[in-house]
Design a protein around this motif. Structure first.
Motif, PDB file in Angstrom:
ATOM      1  N   MET A   1      62.206  67.289  17.093  1.00 41.17           N
ATOM      2  CA  MET A   1      62.189  67.772  15.737  1.00 41.17           C
ATOM      3  C   MET A   1      62.808  69.162  15.695  1.00 41.17           C
ATOM      4  O   MET A   1      62.491  69.999  16.535  1.00 41.17           O
ATOM      5  CB  MET A   1      60.749  67.847  15.226  1.00 41.17           C
ATOM      6  N   THR A   2      63.688  69.337  14.745  1.00 39.28           N
ATOM      7  CA  THR A   2      64.341  70.634  14.632  1.00 39.28           C
ATOM      8  C   THR A   2      63.975  71.260  13.298  1.00 39.28           C
ATOM      9  O   THR A   2      64.056  70.607  12.265  1.00 39.28           O
ATOM     10  CB  THR A   2      65.870  70.469  14.696  1.00 39.28           C
ATOM     11  N   THR A   3      63.524  72.484  13.348  1.00 40.00           N
ATOM     12  CA  THR A   3      63.190  73.193  12.122  1.00 40.00           C
ATOM     13  C   THR A   3      64.188  74.311  11.920  1.00 40.00           C
ATOM     14  O   THR A   3      64.390  75.122  12.831  1.00 40.00           O
ATOM     15  CB  THR A   3      61.783  73.794  12.210  1.00 40.00           C
ATOM     16  N   VAL A   4      64.827  74.285  10.754  1.00 41.89           N
ATOM     17  CA  VAL A   4      65.782  75.361  10.445  1.00 41.89           C
ATOM     18  C   VAL A   4      65.119  76.282   9.454  1.00 41.89           C
ATOM     19  O   VAL A   4      64.766  75.880   8.352  1.00 41.89           O
ATOM     20  CB  VAL A   4      67.082  74.782   9.861  1.00 41.89           C
ATOM     21  N   PHE A   5      64.933  77.525   9.882  1.00 47.23           N
ATOM     22  CA  PHE A   5      64.294  78.498   9.004  1.00 47.23           C
ATOM     23  C   PHE A   5      65.332  79.256   8.202  1.00 47.23           C
ATOM     24  O   PHE A   5      66.487  79.385   8.612  1.00 47.23           O
ATOM     25  CB  PHE A   5      63.458  79.481   9.832  1.00 47.23           C
ATOM     26  N   HIS A   6      64.862  79.775   7.121  1.00 45.94           N
ATOM     27  CA  HIS A   6      65.702  80.614   6.272  1.00 45.94           C
ATOM     28  C   HIS A   6      66.084  81.873   7.058  1.00 45.94           C
ATOM     29  O   HIS A   6      65.273  82.405   7.830  1.00 45.94           O
ATOM     30  CB  HIS A   6      64.938  80.990   4.979  1.00 45.94           C
ATOM     31  N   PRO A   7      67.316  82.374   6.879  1.00 44.11           N
ATOM     32  CA  PRO A   7      67.743  83.578   7.632  1.00 44.11           C
ATOM     33  C   PRO A   7      66.795  84.746   7.469  1.00 44.11           C
ATOM     34  O   PRO A   7      66.558  85.491   8.423  1.00 44.11           O
ATOM     35  CB  PRO A   7      69.124  83.873   7.034  1.00 44.11           C
ATOM     36  N   LEU A   8      66.215  84.885   6.260  1.00 39.67           N
ATOM     37  CA  LEU A   8      65.283  86.005   6.066  1.00 39.67           C
ATOM     38  C   LEU A   8      64.015  85.783   6.866  1.00 39.67           C
ATOM     39  O   LEU A   8      63.411  86.736   7.369  1.00 39.67           O
ATOM     40  CB  LEU A   8      64.959  86.151   4.565  1.00 39.67           C
ATOM     41  N   VAL A   9      63.627  84.521   6.995  1.00 40.25           N
ATOM     42  CA  VAL A   9      62.441  84.204   7.808  1.00 40.25           C
ATOM     43  C   VAL A   9      62.724  84.527   9.275  1.00 40.25           C
ATOM     44  O   VAL A   9      61.872  85.046  10.004  1.00 40.25           O
ATOM     45  CB  VAL A   9      62.049  82.728   7.610  1.00 40.25           C
ATOM     46  N   LYS A  10      63.967  84.214   9.712  1.00 41.34           N
ATOM     47  CA  LYS A  10      64.340  84.529  11.100  1.00 41.34           C
ATOM     48  C   LYS A  10      64.268  86.032  11.334  1.00 41.34           C
ATOM     49  O   LYS A  10      63.784  86.491  12.373  1.00 41.34           O
ATOM     50  CB  LYS A  10      65.750  84.026  11.401  1.00 41.34           C
ATOM     51  N   ARG A  11      64.729  86.806  10.362  1.00 39.26           N
ATOM     52  CA  ARG A  11      64.665  88.271  10.512  1.00 39.26           C
ATOM     53  C   ARG A  11      63.208  88.736  10.526  1.00 39.26           C
ATOM     54  O   ARG A  11      62.852  89.682  11.215  1.00 39.26           O
ATOM     55  CB  ARG A  11      65.421  88.936   9.370  1.00 39.26           C
ATOM     56  N   ALA A  20      56.013  91.351   3.261  1.00 42.52           N
ATOM     57  CA  ALA A  20      56.117  91.832   1.885  1.00 42.52           C
ATOM     58  C   ALA A  20      57.565  91.947   1.425  1.00 42.52           C
ATOM     59  O   ALA A  20      57.851  91.971   0.221  1.00 42.52           O
ATOM     60  CB  ALA A  20      55.430  93.180   1.754  1.00 42.52           C
ATOM     61  N   ASP A  21      58.453  92.046   2.442  1.00 41.33           N
ATOM     62  CA  ASP A  21      59.872  92.162   2.091  1.00 41.33           C
ATOM     63  C   ASP A  21      60.466  90.809   1.694  1.00 41.33           C
ATOM     64  O   ASP A  21      61.575  90.751   1.150  1.00 41.33           O
ATOM     65  CB  ASP A  21      60.666  92.710   3.282  1.00 41.33           C
ATOM     66  N   LEU A  22      59.792  89.761   2.048  1.00 42.09           N
ATOM     67  CA  LEU A  22      60.360  88.437   1.765  1.00 42.09           C
ATOM     68  C   LEU A  22      60.060  88.036   0.311  1.00 42.09           C
ATOM     69  O   LEU A  22      59.036  88.428  -0.251  1.00 42.09           O
ATOM     70  CB  LEU A  22      59.735  87.393   2.706  1.00 42.09           C
ATOM     71  N   PRO A  23      60.920  87.250  -0.276  1.00 43.09           N
ATOM     72  CA  PRO A  23      60.628  86.701  -1.600  1.00 43.09           C
ATOM     73  C   PRO A  23      59.364  85.852  -1.535  1.00 43.09           C
ATOM     74  O   PRO A  23      59.084  85.238  -0.486  1.00 43.09           O
ATOM     75  CB  PRO A  23      61.866  85.841  -1.917  1.00 43.09           C
ATOM     76  N   PRO A  24      58.606  85.789  -2.589  1.00 43.83           N
ATOM     77  CA  PRO A  24      57.344  85.023  -2.557  1.00 43.83           C
ATOM     78  C   PRO A  24      57.547  83.582  -2.156  1.00 43.83           C
ATOM     79  O   PRO A  24      56.685  83.003  -1.454  1.00 43.83           O
ATOM     80  CB  PRO A  24      56.844  85.130  -4.009  1.00 43.83           C
ATOM     81  N   GLU A  25      58.679  82.982  -2.529  1.00 40.74           N
ATOM     82  CA  GLU A  25      58.840  81.566  -2.208  1.00 40.74           C
ATOM     83  C   GLU A  25      59.033  81.327  -0.708  1.00 40.74           C
ATOM     84  O   GLU A  25      58.954  80.187  -0.235  1.00 40.74           O
ATOM     85  CB  GLU A  25      60.034  80.960  -2.992  1.00 40.74           C
ATOM     86  N   LEU A  26      59.304  82.406   0.055  1.00 42.58           N
ATOM     87  CA  LEU A  26      59.504  82.227   1.495  1.00 42.58           C
ATOM     88  C   LEU A  26      58.250  82.575   2.297  1.00 42.58           C
ATOM     89  O   LEU A  26      58.240  82.451   3.516  1.00 42.58           O
ATOM     90  CB  LEU A  26      60.667  83.106   1.998  1.00 42.58           C
ATOM     91  N   HIS A  27      57.187  83.049   1.598  1.00 41.96           N
ATOM     92  CA  HIS A  27      55.988  83.456   2.331  1.00 41.96           C
ATOM     93  C   HIS A  27      55.372  82.313   3.115  1.00 41.96           C
ATOM     94  O   HIS A  27      54.983  82.482   4.274  1.00 41.96           O
ATOM     95  CB  HIS A  27      54.961  84.046   1.341  1.00 41.96           C
ATOM     96  N   ALA A  28      55.294  81.153   2.475  1.00 36.10           N
ATOM     97  CA  ALA A  28      54.681  80.001   3.154  1.00 36.10           C
ATOM     98  C   ALA A  28      55.485  79.618   4.377  1.00 36.10           C
ATOM     99  O   ALA A  28      54.942  79.355   5.471  1.00 36.10           O
ATOM    100  CB  ALA A  28      54.600  78.823   2.186  1.00 36.10           C
ATOM    101  N   ALA A  32      54.273  79.709   8.275  1.00 39.90           N
ATOM    102  CA  ALA A  32      54.363  78.515   9.132  1.00 39.90           C
ATOM    103  C   ALA A  32      55.161  78.820  10.401  1.00 39.90           C
ATOM    104  O   ALA A  32      54.777  78.415  11.517  1.00 39.90           O
ATOM    105  CB  ALA A  32      55.047  77.385   8.355  1.00 39.90           C
ATOM    106  N   ALA A  33      56.233  79.543  10.209  1.00 39.85           N
ATOM    107  CA  ALA A  33      57.048  79.889  11.375  1.00 39.85           C
ATOM    108  C   ALA A  33      56.270  80.765  12.340  1.00 39.85           C
ATOM    109  O   ALA A  33      56.342  80.605  13.574  1.00 39.85           O
ATOM    110  CB  ALA A  33      58.312  80.621  10.907  1.00 39.85           C
TER     111      ALA A  33
END
Lengths: 215, 221
Positions: A1-11, A20-28, A32-33
């Protein structure tokens, strides 16, 4: 299984951003990551208990064998990179030619005393009566006056020393060296002045002769 | 162009050094360093005159082996060079063309044995194209080393060749002289007798140059 995270999540995972720097929609996704990464870090890696000992033992064995290291250096291929500019070819060829010339000229002379007589060599027997001598050898133009190459051995009768040497066809001057310090002429051979206050014996070897003869 | 010229000069220089290396290498460890330099200079002189170089090197090595002083070694090498030059001149006077190196060496040996320059010329003239001047000169030199006076030695070689003797007959002369000496003759008497016999054969047409009952040469030494 491969999970591709959002670049901001990777940072975020790299520690460059806070949650807190991430957009609310990326918090979950970020949480998880983070959970997934934490689970990986905590998963214990179990290796056989004897593996470490075996590896270190082999490392020590190989490291303690210098001959093996040298052999590997000799046997294993080396990678050599050569970058040539075209103009260097001329000097390189000239240098190679000079090297060949030097090597060709540096060939050691063919030893006059051979194990087997060459086609143009003849076996010559040298005999000297030297009672009381401990060591006798013969040196001459045929062995570059090297008294170590043709020692005489006691030959039957007391005081008689002899050896057989393969001499190339031609004329040779020689003398016997007794006990490493006394030069003695061959009383059975013609003699000429040696230029050092002594005299040399002369032997000439002719092709097809059964032995040398006074030429 | 400058680069090529520089390279050419470099290659020539390295080649010249390489040409000297074998001589120095042969002498290294056998003679003192000063002798190497002197002999190298003498060898250069010999080579420039078309003379063989090996006898010079051999004499230097011989001197080193015998523990001679450096001065004595150089003098001995110079003597060899002088003899080589004398032999070359004598041979040039006797025969047309450039004398071969082995003949020059043999001439120098004959001179060291006691022959004179004129004797070397005589032997070379007597030899002519029918035999090797080098062999004839070695024989004449060896006869002299055996005690035969130079004039008699030359006469014996000359008469042997004149009587139609082949090279092997010339090569056998020292052995025949030794055999006569073993029988009680002096070297001069032995040579004179053999020369007379050869002259008689020359006077008698149809005779071979070989002696009628030539004894085999003694094994030597």
């Amino acid at each position: 299984m491969t999970t591709v995270f959002h670049p901001l999540v990777k940072r975020f995972l790299d520690g460059e951003l806070n949650l807190a720097d991430l957009p609310p929609e990326l918090h979950a996704e970020a949480r998880a990551a983070e959970r997934l990464l934490g689970a990986v870090d905590r998963a214990p890696v179990t290796l056989p208990a004897a593996l470490d000992a075996r590896v270190m033992s082999e490392v020590r064995r190989r490291a303690s064998a210098p001959a093996r290291r040298w052999w590997q250096r000799l046997a294993e291929p080396w990678e050599i990179r050569v970058r040539l500019r075209p103009w260097i070819l001329g000097p390189a060829l000239a240098a190679a030619a000079v090297l060949v010339l030097i090597l060709a000229r540096s060939q050691p002379p063919v030893p006059a005393v051979a194990v087997a007589a060459a086609p143009e060599s003849v076996y010559v027997r040298f005999v000297l009566y030297a009672p009381g001598a401990h060591r006798v050898s013969v040196a001459g133009t045929f062995n570059q006056w090297d008294a170590t190459t043709a020692p005489l051995a006691p030959a039957g009768a007391a005081g008689v020393w002899a050896t057989t040497v393969a001499l190339p066809v031609g004329q040779h001057q020689y003398a016997f060296l007794v006990d490493g310090r006394r030069w003695v002429n061959d009383p059975a051979a013609p003699m000429v002045d040696d230029g050092f206050g002594r005299r040399n014996s002369v032997v000439a070897v002719t092709a097809g002769a059964a032995g040398a003869r006074a030429l | 162009m400058r680069l090529l010229a520089a390279l050419g000069v470099t290659v020539l220089g390295v080649t010249a050094v390489a040409a000297q290396q074998p001589l120095a290498a042969r002498l290294a460890g056998r003679v003192p360093a000063g002798v190497v330099v002197a002999v190298t200079a003498l060898a250069d002189s010999a080579a420039a005159r078309g003379l063989p170089v090996d006898p010079l090197v051999e004499k230097a090595i011989e001197g080193g082996a015998k523990g001679a002083s450096p001065e004595r070694i150089v003098v001995a090498v110079q003597t060899v060079l002088t003899r080589l030059g004398r032999a070359q001149v004598a041979l040039q006077a006797a025969t047309p063309g450039v004398p071969p190196a082995d003949a020059v060496e043999a001439g120098a040996f004959a001179l060291s044995a006691g022959l004179q320059d004129a004797n070397v010329q005589e032997v070379a003239r007597a030899c002519g194209p029918q035999c090797s001047a080098a062999e004839a000169l070695r024989v004449a030199g060896t006869l002299t080393a055996l005690g035969v006076p130079p004039a008699e030695a030359v006469e014996l070689v000359r008469q042997t060749l004149r009587s139609g003797g082949k090279e092997r007959d010339v090569l056998a002369l020292p052995g025949r002289v030794e055999a006569e000496v073993a029988g009680g003759a002096t070297p001069a008497q032995a040579a004179a007798g053999l020369a007379r016999a050869a002259a008689a054969r020359a006077a008698a047409p149809g005779q071979s140059g070989a002696p009628p009952h030539g004894r085999p040469p003694p094994r030597h030494p």
